[in-house]
Design a protein around this motif. Structure first.
Motif, PDB file in Angstrom:
ATOM      1  N   GLY A  79      25.709 -70.875 -29.279  1.00  0.00           N
ATOM      2  CA  GLY A  79      25.772 -70.469 -30.681  1.00  0.00           C
ATOM      3  C   GLY A  79      24.553 -70.958 -31.451  1.00  0.00           C
ATOM      4  O   GLY A  79      23.997 -72.015 -31.135  1.00  0.00           O
ATOM      5  N   PHE A  80      24.125 -70.197 -32.435  1.00  0.00           N
ATOM      6  CA  PHE A  80      22.993 -70.571 -33.291  1.00  0.00           C
ATOM      7  C   PHE A  80      23.426 -70.549 -34.748  1.00  0.00           C
ATOM      8  O   PHE A  80      23.965 -69.554 -35.213  1.00  0.00           O
ATOM      9  CB  PHE A  80      21.815 -69.602 -33.096  1.00  0.00           C
ATOM     10  CG  PHE A  80      21.183 -69.700 -31.740  1.00  0.00           C
ATOM     11  CD1 PHE A  80      21.746 -69.050 -30.660  1.00  0.00           C
ATOM     12  CD2 PHE A  80      20.040 -70.461 -31.548  1.00  0.00           C
ATOM     13  CE1 PHE A  80      21.184 -69.154 -29.402  1.00  0.00           C
ATOM     14  CE2 PHE A  80      19.458 -70.563 -30.286  1.00  0.00           C
ATOM     15  CZ  PHE A  80      20.031 -69.912 -29.207  1.00  0.00           C
ATOM     16  N   VAL A  81      23.171 -71.656 -35.432  1.00  0.00           N
ATOM     17  CA  VAL A  81      23.447 -71.700 -36.866  1.00  0.00           C
ATOM     18  C   VAL A  81      22.191 -72.192 -37.585  1.00  0.00           C
ATOM     19  O   VAL A  81      21.325 -72.825 -36.990  1.00  0.00           O
ATOM     20  CB  VAL A  81      24.629 -72.653 -37.201  1.00  0.00           C
ATOM     21  CG1 VAL A  81      25.943 -72.108 -36.674  1.00  0.00           C
ATOM     22  CG2 VAL A  81      24.384 -74.058 -36.648  1.00  0.00           C
ATOM     23  N   GLY A  82      22.111 -71.904 -38.864  1.00  0.00           N
ATOM     24  CA  GLY A  82      20.947 -72.325 -39.642  1.00  0.00           C
ATOM     25  C   GLY A  82      20.751 -71.373 -40.814  1.00  0.00           C
ATOM     26  O   GLY A  82      21.392 -70.321 -40.884  1.00  0.00           O
ATOM     27  N   ALA A  83      19.862 -71.747 -41.708  1.00  0.00           N
ATOM     28  CA  ALA A  83      19.663 -70.974 -42.923  1.00  0.00           C
ATOM     29  C   ALA A  83      19.001 -69.621 -42.646  1.00  0.00           C
ATOM     30  O   ALA A  83      18.397 -69.417 -41.591  1.00  0.00           O
ATOM     31  CB  ALA A  83      18.795 -71.764 -43.901  1.00  0.00           C
ATOM     32  N   THR A  84      19.127 -68.730 -43.588  1.00  0.00           N
ATOM     33  CA  THR A  84      18.383 -67.479 -43.545  1.00  0.00           C
ATOM     34  C   THR A  84      16.895 -67.802 -43.548  1.00  0.00           C
ATOM     35  O   THR A  84      16.439 -68.599 -44.368  1.00  0.00           O
ATOM     36  CB  THR A  84      18.715 -66.638 -44.800  1.00  0.00           C
ATOM     37  OG1 THR A  84      20.122 -66.426 -44.835  1.00  0.00           O
ATOM     38  CG2 THR A  84      17.981 -65.312 -44.784  1.00  0.00           C
ATOM     39  N   GLY A  85      16.163 -67.228 -42.616  1.00  0.00           N
ATOM     40  CA  GLY A  85      14.722 -67.474 -42.577  1.00  0.00           C
ATOM     41  C   GLY A  85      14.312 -68.673 -41.737  1.00  0.00           C
ATOM     42  O   GLY A  85      13.124 -68.974 -41.620  1.00  0.00           O
ATOM     43  N   ALA A  86      15.281 -69.349 -41.126  1.00  0.00           N
ATOM     44  CA  ALA A  86      14.939 -70.510 -40.289  1.00  0.00           C
ATOM     45  C   ALA A  86      14.269 -70.054 -38.996  1.00  0.00           C
ATOM     46  O   ALA A  86      13.508 -70.798 -38.372  1.00  0.00           O
ATOM     47  CB  ALA A  86      16.183 -71.331 -39.977  1.00  0.00           C
ATOM     48  N   GLY A  87      14.585 -68.816 -38.589  1.00  0.00           N
ATOM     49  CA  GLY A  87      13.970 -68.282 -37.372  1.00  0.00           C
ATOM     50  C   GLY A  87      14.951 -68.111 -36.217  1.00  0.00           C
ATOM     51  O   GLY A  87      14.534 -68.014 -35.065  1.00  0.00           O
ATOM     52  N   LYS A  88      16.227 -68.058 -36.526  1.00  0.00           N
ATOM     53  CA  LYS A  88      17.237 -67.924 -35.464  1.00  0.00           C
ATOM     54  C   LYS A  88      17.008 -66.664 -34.630  1.00  0.00           C
ATOM     55  O   LYS A  88      17.018 -66.710 -33.400  1.00  0.00           O
ATOM     56  CB  LYS A  88      18.655 -67.858 -36.077  1.00  0.00           C
ATOM     57  CG  LYS A  88      19.076 -69.082 -36.845  1.00  0.00           C
ATOM     58  CD  LYS A  88      20.511 -68.977 -37.351  1.00  0.00           C
ATOM     59  CE  LYS A  88      20.720 -67.895 -38.383  1.00  0.00           C
ATOM     60  NZ  LYS A  88      19.954 -68.061 -39.636  1.00  0.00           N
ATOM     61  N   THR A  89      16.811 -65.546 -35.317  1.00  0.00           N
ATOM     62  CA  THR A  89      16.665 -64.278 -34.611  1.00  0.00           C
ATOM     63  C   THR A  89      15.426 -64.301 -33.708  1.00  0.00           C
ATOM     64  O   THR A  89      15.493 -63.906 -32.538  1.00  0.00           O
ATOM     65  CB  THR A  89      16.573 -63.116 -35.614  1.00  0.00           C
ATOM     66  OG1 THR A  89      17.683 -63.211 -36.510  1.00  0.00           O
ATOM     67  CG2 THR A  89      16.625 -61.779 -34.910  1.00  0.00           C
ATOM     68  N   ARG A  90      14.304 -64.775 -34.246  1.00  0.00           N
ATOM     69  CA  ARG A  90      13.072 -64.815 -33.460  1.00  0.00           C
ATOM     70  C   ARG A  90      13.246 -65.729 -32.238  1.00  0.00           C
ATOM     71  O   ARG A  90      12.807 -65.391 -31.128  1.00  0.00           O
ATOM     72  CB  ARG A  90      11.902 -65.312 -34.327  1.00  0.00           C
ATOM     73  CG  ARG A  90      10.579 -65.324 -33.626  1.00  0.00           C
ATOM     74  CD  ARG A  90      10.053 -63.938 -33.268  1.00  0.00           C
ATOM     75  NE  ARG A  90       9.360 -63.288 -34.366  1.00  0.00           N
ATOM     76  CZ  ARG A  90       9.449 -61.989 -34.645  1.00  0.00           C
ATOM     77  NH1 ARG A  90      10.208 -61.195 -33.911  1.00  0.00           N
ATOM     78  NH2 ARG A  90       8.780 -61.473 -35.648  1.00  0.00           N
ATOM     79  N   LEU A  91      13.889 -66.870 -32.417  1.00  0.00           N
ATOM     80  CA  LEU A  91      14.116 -67.788 -31.292  1.00  0.00           C
ATOM     81  C   LEU A  91      14.959 -67.122 -30.214  1.00  0.00           C
ATOM     82  O   LEU A  91      14.663 -67.228 -29.018  1.00  0.00           O
ATOM     83  CB  LEU A  91      14.809 -69.067 -31.780  1.00  0.00           C
ATOM     84  CG  LEU A  91      13.915 -70.124 -32.427  1.00  0.00           C
ATOM     85  CD1 LEU A  91      14.767 -71.143 -33.173  1.00  0.00           C
ATOM     86  CD2 LEU A  91      13.056 -70.833 -31.380  1.00  0.00           C
ATOM     87  N   ILE A  92      16.006 -66.437 -30.642  1.00  0.00           N
ATOM     88  CA  ILE A  92      16.874 -65.783 -29.655  1.00  0.00           C
ATOM     89  C   ILE A  92      16.094 -64.689 -28.926  1.00  0.00           C
ATOM     90  O   ILE A  92      16.212 -64.533 -27.706  1.00  0.00           O
ATOM     91  CB  ILE A  92      18.155 -65.230 -30.326  1.00  0.00           C
ATOM     92  CG1 ILE A  92      18.994 -66.384 -30.881  1.00  0.00           C
ATOM     93  CG2 ILE A  92      18.982 -64.410 -29.336  1.00  0.00           C
ATOM     94  CD1 ILE A  92      20.155 -65.966 -31.766  1.00  0.00           C
ATOM     95  N   GLU A  93      15.268 -63.959 -29.656  1.00  0.00           N
ATOM     96  CA  GLU A  93      14.415 -62.950 -29.009  1.00  0.00           C
ATOM     97  C   GLU A  93      13.557 -63.587 -27.920  1.00  0.00           C
ATOM     98  O   GLU A  93      13.458 -63.070 -26.806  1.00  0.00           O
ATOM     99  CB  GLU A  93      13.488 -62.289 -30.042  1.00  0.00           C
ATOM    100  CG  GLU A  93      14.183 -61.293 -30.939  1.00  0.00           C
ATOM    101  CD  GLU A  93      13.228 -60.693 -31.978  1.00  0.00           C
ATOM    102  OE1 GLU A  93      13.289 -59.482 -32.187  1.00  0.00           O
ATOM    103  OE2 GLU A  93      12.434 -61.441 -32.584  1.00  0.00           O
TER     104      GLU A  93
END
Lengths: 278, 130
Positions: A79-93
């Motif tokens: 699971g990934f949590v964190g603020a909008t703009g922290a970069g969760k999506t890019r990291l998962i990519e």
């Protein structure tokens, strides 16, 4: 003045007596009070849905999901949590690009399909959850979203929570590892401002390390805060945009997932109270 | 805000308990919110008003109590732990004031449905049939 006060007091006292009398007379006839058994939800109780503590109920739902996804299906769930703009999506990519596993992703967003489209472009099986008025995924929403993914055709499931650093802390989702993502651009006091999320996590990522100087963020301070708030929790510094630190993150996640599997094998896992059960 | 999720959880508990007691209407709900639970009692009340709409608890009076945190330590200390001045919430890293060991809360970190009231004519039917 004194006289009036004491008269008022006497009237109040009379009203209280009349109320009490009415309650005795009418109360029992009108309503039947049901006390909820508070022991019902205690650890070791089998009835997952029967607990009176609401937070515990969500934790048990998450445990049931964990049981199904991790133990029955053998998936690696992160699971990934964190603020909008922290970069969760890019990291998962970046993680998807590096793995040979077949990946499924559940994406929680208040609205829209933007993140889902990005993951699909990388070949992942994606279900997106528009949470609407909710600011976090809860186990029920996750369970619904899972029906849209072919669980037999994946080895690994990433769950990207809604961008929020408060609410997801109270809602475990059954993952083996919960990664808390912050970025240098959120300010180097971001960790100490959100202690609960870090306490509910397993691994911290400090992303956008490349721009730390530009935004005057002291990454060492962030790690010191983390050590004070969640002793023993590892922090990985990344720059997801330029693909730095991703391999270290990937192995830290897998290490955590493995450690979790051993924990489960060693102990009869305790529902609800194990931080490892994101 | 996560109170709406909590509120729907409460409605589930209320519905189950009321059904168990043969009631088709709930008159009041008492909920205890721990001060260290990060559930905001005022927001919860608002959310419960919405979450109970069109349910058997639509007309129920809501009684939301707060519970002070209470913890104990293996050294023998027991009591109300110190709050943190650094965070709005309770110190994430609760320590025993006597021996500095980490402690867990026994009370005050949950959100519980304590009691409901249902019309007695409904409840009596089930209570007389075991």
């Amino acid at each position: 003045m004194i006289h009036r006060t004491s008269t008022t007091a006497r009237i109040d006292a009379s009203i209280t007596r009349i109320d009490a009398w009415l309650d005795r007379l009418v109360g029992p006839l009108r309503a039947h009070r049901i006390g909820i058994d508070q022991e019902h939800g205690d650890e070791g109780h089998d009835h997952g849905e029967g607990t009176a503590d609401i937070l515990e109920r969500f934790a048990r739902q998450a445990d049931a999901l964990h049981e199904e996804l991790v133990h029955d299906r053998g998936l690696r769930v992160v699971g990934f949590v964190g603020a909008t703009g922290a970069g969760k999506t890019r990291l998962i990519e970046r993680l998807i690009e590096r793995t040979d596993d077949r990946v499924g992703v559940i994406v929680g967003d208040v609205a829209g399909e933007d993140d889902a489209e990005r993951f699909r472009a990388l070949g992942a099986d994606v279900a997106s959850v528009a949470t609407g008025k909710e600011c976090h995924l809860d186990p029920g929403l996750l369970e619904d979203a899972l029906t849209e993914i072919d669980l037999d055709a994946i080895d690994r499931l990433y769950v990207e929570n809604v961008g929020n650093m408060v609410c997801p802390a109270d809602f475990p989702l059954g993952a083996q590892a919960r990664v808390v993502v912050v970025s240098a651009t959120e300010g180097d006091d971001v960790i100490r401002k959100h202690p609960l999320l870090f306490q509910a996590g397993d691994l911290a990522v400090i992303n956008k390390r490349d721009v730390a100087d530009a935004v005057n963020a002291d990454l060492d301070r962030m790690e010191r805060d983390l050590a004070a708030i969640a002793p023993g929790m590892d922090a990985i510094r990344t720059d997801a945009e330029h693909e730095a630190g991703i391999d270290a993150l990937a192995s830290a996640i897998d290490e955590r997932v493995e450690a979790h599997s051993h924990q489960d094998a060693d102990h009869d896992h305790t529902p609800g109270h194990d931080h490892g059960h994101d | 805000m996560h109170e709406f999720s909590i509120a729907t959880g409460i409605v589930d508990v209320v519905r189950e308990e009321a059904t168990d007691h043969g009631a088709d209407r709930v008159e009041s709900i008492t909920v205890a919110v721990g001060e260290a639970s990060h559930v905001n009692p005022e927001q919860l009340e608002t959310c419960l008003t919405v979450a109970t709409e069109d349910t058997i608890a639509a007309d129920a009076t809501l009684d939301i109590e707060t519970v002070e945190p209470y913890g104990s330590c293996s050294c023998g200390w027991a009591g109300r732990p110190e709050t943190s001045d650094r965070a709005l919430a309770y110190a994430p890293d609760l320590r025993c004031p006597e021996c500095e060991a980490r402690i867990d809360l026994e009370e005050g970190d949950g959100c519980r449905v304590m009691e409901l009231a249902v019309p007695s004519e409904d409840a009596d039917e089930t209570e007389t049939t075991p």
